[in-house]
Write a protein that holds these residues in place. Structure first.
Motif, PDB file in Angstrom:
ATOM      1  N   ASP A   1       0.791  -0.789   0.126  1.00  0.00           N
ATOM      2  CA  ASP A   1       0.104  -0.212  -0.538  1.00  0.00           C
ATOM      3  C   ASP A   1       0.783   1.315   0.087  1.00  0.00           C
ATOM      4  O   ASP A   1       0.101   2.400  -0.404  1.00  0.00           O
ATOM      5  N   THR A   2       2.243   1.134  -0.196  1.00  0.00           N
ATOM      6  CA  THR A   2       3.498   2.598  -0.144  1.00  0.00           C
ATOM      7  C   THR A   2       4.050   2.417  -1.768  1.00  0.00           C
ATOM      8  O   THR A   2       4.691   3.427  -1.456  1.00  0.00           O
ATOM      9  N   CYS A   3       3.450   0.980  -2.468  1.00  0.00           N
ATOM     10  CA  CYS A   3       3.641   1.259  -3.411  1.00  0.00           C
ATOM     11  C   CYS A   3       3.798   1.790  -4.755  1.00  0.00           C
ATOM     12  O   CYS A   3       2.047   1.667  -5.197  1.00  0.00           O
ATOM     13  N   SER A   4       3.958   3.173  -4.533  1.00  0.00           N
ATOM     14  CA  SER A   4       3.413   4.117  -5.780  1.00  0.00           C
ATOM     15  C   SER A   4       4.062   4.068  -6.711  1.00  0.00           C
ATOM     16  O   SER A   4       5.481   3.959  -7.493  1.00  0.00           O
ATOM     17  N   TYR A   5       3.692   4.127  -8.191  1.00  0.00           N
ATOM     18  CA  TYR A   5       3.942   4.644  -9.423  1.00  0.00           C
ATOM     19  C   TYR A   5       5.511   5.822  -9.245  1.00  0.00           C
ATOM     20  O   TYR A   5       6.315   5.421  -9.459  1.00  0.00           O
ATOM     21  N   GLU A   6       5.119   6.787  -8.997  1.00  0.00           N
ATOM     22  CA  GLU A   6       6.443   7.679  -8.806  1.00  0.00           C
ATOM     23  C   GLU A   6       7.452   7.406  -7.803  1.00  0.00           C
ATOM     24  O   GLU A   6       8.118   7.188  -7.805  1.00  0.00           O
ATOM     25  N   ARG A   7       7.253   6.374  -6.487  1.00  0.00           N
ATOM     26  CA  ARG A   7       8.390   6.057  -5.914  1.00  0.00           C
ATOM     27  C   ARG A   7       8.820   4.847  -6.867  1.00  0.00           C
ATOM     28  O   ARG A   7      10.187   4.272  -6.122  1.00  0.00           O
ATOM     29  N   VAL A   8       8.021   3.921  -7.897  1.00  0.00           N
ATOM     30  CA  VAL A   8       8.808   2.633  -8.211  1.00  0.00           C
ATOM     31  C   VAL A   8       9.365   3.582  -9.609  1.00  0.00           C
ATOM     32  O   VAL A   8      10.540   2.777  -9.387  1.00  0.00           O
ATOM     33  N   GLN A   9       8.829   4.331 -10.073  1.00  0.00           N
ATOM     34  CA  GLN A   9       9.407   5.995 -11.047  1.00  0.00           C
ATOM     35  C   GLN A   9      10.898   6.599 -10.122  1.00  0.00           C
ATOM     36  O   GLN A   9      12.294   6.031 -11.200  1.00  0.00           O
ATOM     37  N   MET A  10      11.041   6.487  -9.096  1.00  0.00           N
ATOM     38  CA  MET A  10      12.054   7.343  -8.362  1.00  0.00           C
ATOM     39  C   MET A  10      13.360   5.934  -8.430  1.00  0.00           C
ATOM     40  O   MET A  10      14.804   5.756  -8.572  1.00  0.00           O
TER      41      MET A  10
END
Length: 132
Positions: free
Chosen positions: A56-65
């Motif tokens: 539930d913390t796995c966001s598109y933005e974080r993954v891309q970073m």
């Protein structure tokens, strides 16, 4: 055999220790509900090759970073008791590791997932591939 082993820990200093013993080891820095803004820097500092986000913390933005920094990514799901608590008390738009939940996490672009119900994930992926 060691090429099939992966090491992951919430204690990121242990990742650094593993890297000192084996520079080629696959290592993942685990993060739970609180992902710090500098998570990429923390991963790099200890030599992690992967970032392991709680689902539930796995966001598109974080993954891309993470991917931009050369790190692979994994979303991990809580054990069955924790997941039941989440879907009963926190998330009312998806079920207990149902297809909707898995597809939501996959849309983040995460490299891999550690799930409790792999059959449901396989069925969701088959439907996705059939729709292409």
């Amino acid at each position: 055999m060691k090429h099939r082993c992966q090491y992951s820990s919430f204690d990121h200093s242990l990742i650094a220790e593993v890297r000192m013993l084996d520079a080629d080891a696959i290592t993942g820095a685990l993060f739970a509900s609180q992902v710090p803004d500098d998570f990429v820097e923390r991963c790099i500092a200890v030599g992690a090759s992967e970032v392991h986000f709680k689902y539930d913390t796995c966001s598109y933005e974080r993954v891309q970073m993470a991917h931009a920094a050369g790190l692979t990514t994994m979303a991990w799901f809580r054990g069955p008791i924790g997941m039941k608590d989440d879907y009963l008390n926190n998330y009312f738009d998806v079920g207990n590791e149902d297809e909707a939940m898995y597809m939501t996490v996959l849309r983040s672009g995460v490299t891999s997932m550690c799930v409790n119900r792999p059959g449901i994930l396989v069925n969701a992926l088959k439907k996705t591939q059939g729709a292409e």
